[in-house]
Design an enzyme around this catalytic site. Structure first.
Site, PDB file in Angstrom:
ATOM      1  CE  LYS A   1      -7.870  -2.463   4.948  1.00  0.00           C
ATOM      2  NZ  LYS A   1      -8.315  -2.597   3.533  1.00  0.00           N
TER       3      LYS A   1
ATOM      4  CE1 TYR B   1      -5.865  -7.420  -5.964  1.00  0.00           C
ATOM      5  CE2 TYR B   1      -5.399  -8.828  -4.099  1.00  0.00           C
ATOM      6  CZ  TYR B   1      -5.501  -7.578  -4.651  1.00  0.00           C
ATOM      7  OH  TYR B   1      -5.248  -6.474  -3.877  1.00  0.00           O
TER       8      TYR B   1
ATOM      9  CG  HIS C   1      -4.885   0.332  -3.441  1.00  0.00           C
ATOM     10  ND1 HIS C   1      -4.172   0.147  -2.265  1.00  0.00           N
ATOM     11  CD2 HIS C   1      -5.778  -0.684  -3.481  1.00  0.00           C
ATOM     12  CE1 HIS C   1      -4.626  -0.911  -1.631  1.00  0.00           C
ATOM     13  NE2 HIS C   1      -5.604  -1.446  -2.341  1.00  0.00           N
TER      14      HIS C   1
ATOM     15  CG  HIS D   1      -4.924  -9.984   1.222  1.00  0.00           C
ATOM     16  ND1 HIS D   1      -5.118 -10.442  -0.069  1.00  0.00           N
ATOM     17  CD2 HIS D   1      -4.712  -8.641   1.105  1.00  0.00           C
ATOM     18  CE1 HIS D   1      -5.025  -9.431  -0.917  1.00  0.00           C
ATOM     19  NE2 HIS D   1      -4.776  -8.336  -0.230  1.00  0.00           N
TER      20      HIS D   1
ATOM     21  NE  ARG E   1      -3.614  -2.342   2.555  1.00  0.00           N
ATOM     22  CZ  ARG E   1      -3.288  -3.521   3.056  1.00  0.00           C
ATOM     23  NH1 ARG E   1      -2.064  -3.695   3.572  1.00  0.00           N
ATOM     24  NH2 ARG E   1      -4.134  -4.522   3.061  1.00  0.00           N
TER      25      ARG E   1
ATOM     26  NE  ARG F   1      -2.770  -4.568  -0.832  1.00  0.00           N
ATOM     27  CZ  ARG F   1      -1.898  -5.264  -0.112  1.00  0.00           C
ATOM     28  NH1 ARG F   1      -0.609  -5.070  -0.279  1.00  0.00           N
ATOM     29  NH2 ARG F   1      -2.296  -6.151   0.774  1.00  0.00           N
TER      30      ARG F   1
END
Length: 528
Positions: free
Chosen positions: A274, A396, A361, A387, A246, A364
């Site tokens: 995050k 994705y 972004h 994640h 990020r 990413r």
């Protein structure tokens, strides 16, 4: 509480450590004098955060009692001892616009309560939901009291936000914030709301997320002109292109981010704000050299100032030509501005001819999509990108399904094995075009197909027996060769039977059966 005493500071350039004046950005008290502003205000450079500030009363806000800050309609997180949103200069929560006094009071109590567990930016998003509710009440129920709010009121509110041209996800955030607000107020006895005002069925169905990846053609154009970016920005693009972090993680990537194991392989360590965790990912040696170049650049450019991060801002921002290192972090929008100026200069467009608008972004999403399309297992992609759940990575995987569908549509025919069974693949198999197989499998090109033996295998265990091997792959292009081979095989079987060669009969009958299955399956392709 004593009033702050702003003393006159020495004129020399030695660090000032008096606690009577603090940085209006971070509250630090180590700074040096710089020039004066056009209005005559003394400008200081903070040695802690690298930002400039003055003690002009219009800009400088001394650290106050948090209780006094909570009474205001605009809170400054720097006066509450809270951290601002990483990567963005967002320091304030604004309650202006909440018209009902009872709602304003309850909103402040609620946000103050949530700041104990949530980030400052999350509190700001919840205030936005409360503002929407306030506007709705002002229009439709101007004199309503908290005890009068019922399911009918909420139903009208749901219709109201549905007509505000908000996305399904934004509506979900708004409804979720209001449900949390009502329940927290009831639990803490701040306001006498009725229970269960918002229910699970009130939430709209969220739309499936589609990754905003950068098309390969756009990436090719960007790479062609990458050298026209300032060197630090060019290196930032290289890091994002390989690692997919990020933008906040890139801007606050520490200079000592490289690790090397006993085998000599390199890893990148960085902190995910995050997810609130540190992760380590493997990187290429090419990227290691890029990062080492940037480390030397920071050391040489900012040798006087103490700066712990790998990337810094340009003195004067991204609007100035060239790049002069400044001991502070670059803003997220500044990075995107560099890329979009480059896109305008060289007319970087997508396949429709539209000028491409770069967002940080997107890199990413591009990394995640590229990894999925290259066959990297989803749980590996999940760990690489940091994640928390497979659902985050599944965004994705969705585009991978679309890519599979598009690629399969380009097939001239089926890809089948020795049993005539269709084998899924995401590339067109031709003798002259086996690039994908060369990267993923040994892919020995055969006169009538190709070998799908995995790379980890130590050579083929079947000598000249491809038509009895499970690794054999073929397509409709070789239908004529298969028919000819079947004809020859049947002649061999007849001769072997006439001479009593039972072993040769058994071996060739197996090949004949496989050839018949292959031909039957491939002929079905040509008929369709």
């Amino acid at each position: 509480m004593m009033e702050p005493n702003f003393e006159l500071l020495p004129v020399d350039d030695s660090p000032i450590t008096t606690p009577t004046l603090v940085c209006s950005w971070c509250g630090g008290w180590r700074f040096v004098k710089r020039r004066k502003s056009p209005k005559g205000h003394q400008i200081y450079l903070c040695r802690v955060c690298g930002r400039h500030f003055t003690h002009n009363t219009d800009k400088f806000v001394p650290i106050l009692n948090p209780e006094a800050e909570y009474e205001k309609d605009i809170w400054d997180c720097r006066n509450l001892g809270l951290k601002a949103r990483i990567g963005r200069q967002q320091y304030k929560v604004n309650f202006v616009g909440i018209e009902q006094p009872w709602l304003l009071k309850a909103a402040k109590q609620y946000i103050r309560y949530t700041l104990a567990t949530l980030s400052f930016s999350s509190g700001s998003e919840k205030v936005l939901a409360l503002k929407r509710f306030s506007v709705f009440l002002a229009i439709n129920y101007p004199t309503i009291e908290p005890a009068d709010i019922d399911r009918s009121t909420i139903a009208d509110f749901l219709l109201y936000i549905a007509g505000q041209n908000l996305s399904a996800n934004t509506r979900c955030h708004t409804i979720g914030s209001m449900r949390s607000f009502f329940e927290t107020c009831i639990q803490n006895e701040w306001v006498s709301f009725r229970r269960y005002l918002i229910r699970s069925e009130d939430f709209p169905k969220r739309l499936s997320s589609v990754p905003r990846f950068i098309p390969e053609d756009v990436m090719r154009q960007l790479n062609e002109h990458l050298s026209d970016l300032p060197e630090p920005v060019m290196r930032m693009v290289m890091v994002l292109t390989e690692c997919g972090m990020r933008i906040s993680e890139l801007l606050f990537l520490e200079s000592n981010c490289l690790l090397q194991d006993k085998s000599g392989d390199w890893f990148l360590r960085y902190y995910q704000f995050k997810m609130k965790k540190e992760i380590t990912i493997p990187i290429s040696r090419e990227l290691v050299r890029v990062i080492q170049e940037q480390q030397r650049y920071i050391t040489n450019a900012l040798s006087i100032e103490k700066f712990v991060y790998l990337f810094c801002a340009n003195e004067g921002g991204g609007c100035k030509g060239g790049f002069t290192a400044s001991p502070k972090n670059m803003a997220a929008y500044t990075f995107s501005r560099y890329l979009n100026k480059l896109a305008e200069r060289y007319n970087i467009c997508d396949v429709t001819g539209s000028l491409w608008h770069f967002q940080a972004h997107q890199f990413r999403h591009s990394v995640g999509t590229r990894m999925i399309n290259s066959g990297v297992p989803q749980h590996i992609v999940q760990r690489y990108l940091g994640h928390e759940s497979p659902q985050m990575t599944a965004v994705y995987a969705h585009i991978f399904d679309q890519t599979m569908k598009e690629e399969v549509a380009k097939f001239h025919g089926k890809v089948v094995n020795v049993a005539g069974q269709v084998v899924e693949s995401n590339v067109e198999i031709e003798t002259a075009d086996l690039e994908w197989f060369k990267r993923n499998i040994q892919a020995q090109s055969l006169p009538n197909g190709s070998c799908a033996l995995p790379t980890i295998s130590q050579g083929c265990p079947h000598a000249n027996a491809c038509l009895s091997c499970n690794h054999f792959r073929t397509t409709v292009e070789f239908l004529r060769e298969h028919s000819q081979q079947l004809e020859q095989t049947e002649k061999i079987i007849d001769k072997a039977k006439a001479n009593g060669w039972q072993r040769q009969v058994e071996m060739n009958e197996k090949i004949a059966i496989n050839l018949r299955n292959i031909i039957t399956s491939l002929e079905g392709t040509t008929d369709g």
